[in-house]
Write a protein that holds these residues in place. Structure first.
Motif, PDB file in Angstrom:
ATOM      1  N   SER A   7      63.594  -7.187 126.257  1.00  0.00           N
ATOM      2  CA  SER A   7      62.728  -6.984 125.095  1.00  0.00           C
ATOM      3  C   SER A   7      61.265  -7.238 125.447  1.00  0.00           C
ATOM      4  O   SER A   7      60.377  -6.702 124.808  1.00  0.00           O
ATOM      5  N   ASP A   8      61.010  -8.050 126.464  1.00  0.00           N
ATOM      6  CA  ASP A   8      59.640  -8.331 126.886  1.00  0.00           C
ATOM      7  C   ASP A   8      59.467  -7.802 128.314  1.00  0.00           C
ATOM      8  O   ASP A   8      59.761  -8.492 129.291  1.00  0.00           O
ATOM      9  N   PHE A   9      58.994  -6.561 128.431  1.00  0.00           N
ATOM     10  CA  PHE A   9      58.906  -5.900 129.732  1.00  0.00           C
ATOM     11  C   PHE A   9      57.878  -6.557 130.642  1.00  0.00           C
ATOM     12  O   PHE A   9      58.061  -6.596 131.854  1.00  0.00           O
ATOM     13  N   SER A  42      54.538   1.516 135.634  1.00  0.00           N
ATOM     14  CA  SER A  42      54.417   0.211 136.285  1.00  0.00           C
ATOM     15  C   SER A  42      55.733  -0.181 136.952  1.00  0.00           C
ATOM     16  O   SER A  42      55.759  -0.629 138.104  1.00  0.00           O
ATOM     17  N   TYR A  43      56.836   0.008 136.245  1.00  0.00           N
ATOM     18  CA  TYR A  43      58.151  -0.315 136.801  1.00  0.00           C
ATOM     19  C   TYR A  43      58.460   0.580 138.000  1.00  0.00           C
ATOM     20  O   TYR A  43      58.945   0.106 139.029  1.00  0.00           O
ATOM     21  N   LEU A  92      51.520  -0.203 146.479  1.00  0.00           N
ATOM     22  CA  LEU A  92      52.349   0.118 145.317  1.00  0.00           C
ATOM     23  C   LEU A  92      52.370  -1.026 144.303  1.00  0.00           C
ATOM     24  O   LEU A  92      52.434  -0.786 143.090  1.00  0.00           O
ATOM     25  N   ILE A  93      52.293  -2.253 144.781  1.00  0.00           N
ATOM     26  CA  ILE A  93      52.217  -3.398 143.866  1.00  0.00           C
ATOM     27  C   ILE A  93      50.910  -3.327 143.076  1.00  0.00           C
ATOM     28  O   ILE A  93      50.890  -3.565 141.859  1.00  0.00           O
ATOM     29  N   ARG A 103      49.984  -1.106 134.236  1.00  0.00           N
ATOM     30  CA  ARG A 103      50.538  -1.887 133.133  1.00  0.00           C
ATOM     31  C   ARG A 103      49.797  -1.549 131.848  1.00  0.00           C
ATOM     32  O   ARG A 103      48.594  -1.375 131.850  1.00  0.00           O
ATOM     33  N   PRO A 104      50.519  -1.487 130.730  1.00  0.00           N
ATOM     34  CA  PRO A 104      49.845  -1.210 129.449  1.00  0.00           C
ATOM     35  C   PRO A 104      49.002  -2.388 128.974  1.00  0.00           C
ATOM     36  O   PRO A 104      49.157  -3.488 129.382  1.00  0.00           O
TER      37      PRO A 104
END
Length: 165
Positions: free
Chosen positions: A38-40, A105-106, A156-157, A164-165
């Motif tokens: 729920s908390d990405f 991001s993922y 990539l990191i 990230r939003p």
């Protein structure tokens, strides 16, 4: 009048039917494990922390290998465990079902972890070459590739952090 044998058989059948009906409700239909996130942001941060610990561990172990403080076989065992841990993190991120705004991001962080696994694989190749007393030119070429994979992983990191939003 009913016989006691008939009553016993009837009771046994009724107990069997009732027990079977309870088993239908007690045994889950879908036994696959699902990760609900729920908390990405927090999930990605925790994953990054776990990966950071693996990176530190494998880098220290590889340095010890190069200094001949541990044997190639010991290093290979450590590297295989680390690779397995990184694979687990990749699977966890992939199956988390990241929301659309977190997808890039993922995806970038999963790519970084895959590059890290490639790096670990190359370090295992170095350990195997050290085991067979192969020439140092091959080892030096692979070490150059290891540094390249590390750089690609770090890039990539950074991309993951920037998306990230």
């Amino acid at each position: 009048m009913a016989s006691t044998k008939g009553i016993a058989v009837t009771i046994a059948i009724l107990v069997g039917v009732v027990a079977a009906s309870f088993l239908v409700y007690l045994i889950p239909e879908d036994t696959t494990m699902k990760i609900v996130v729920s908390d990405f942001k927090k999930h990605l941060d925790i994953t990054k922390e776990k990966a950071s610990m693996e990176i530190t561990s494998i880098d220290e172990s590889f340095e010890k290998l190069m200094e001949k403080k541990i044997s190639p076989d010991e290093y290979i065992n450590i590297a295989e465990v680390s690779s397995s841990q990184i694979n687990s993190l990749i699977i966890e991120l992939t199956s988390s079902g990241a929301a659309q705004e977190w997808y890039d991001s993922y995806a970038n962080y999963i790519g970084a972890l895959k590059k890290l696994n490639e790096k670990i694989t190359e370090t295992i190749v170095v350990a195997n070459l050290m085991n067979s007393d192969n020439n140092s030119n091959s080892i030096n070429e692979i070490i150059t590739k290891i540094h390249q994979l590390e750089t690609e992983s770090l890039d990539l990191i950074k991309k993951s952090d920037n998306t990230r939003p």
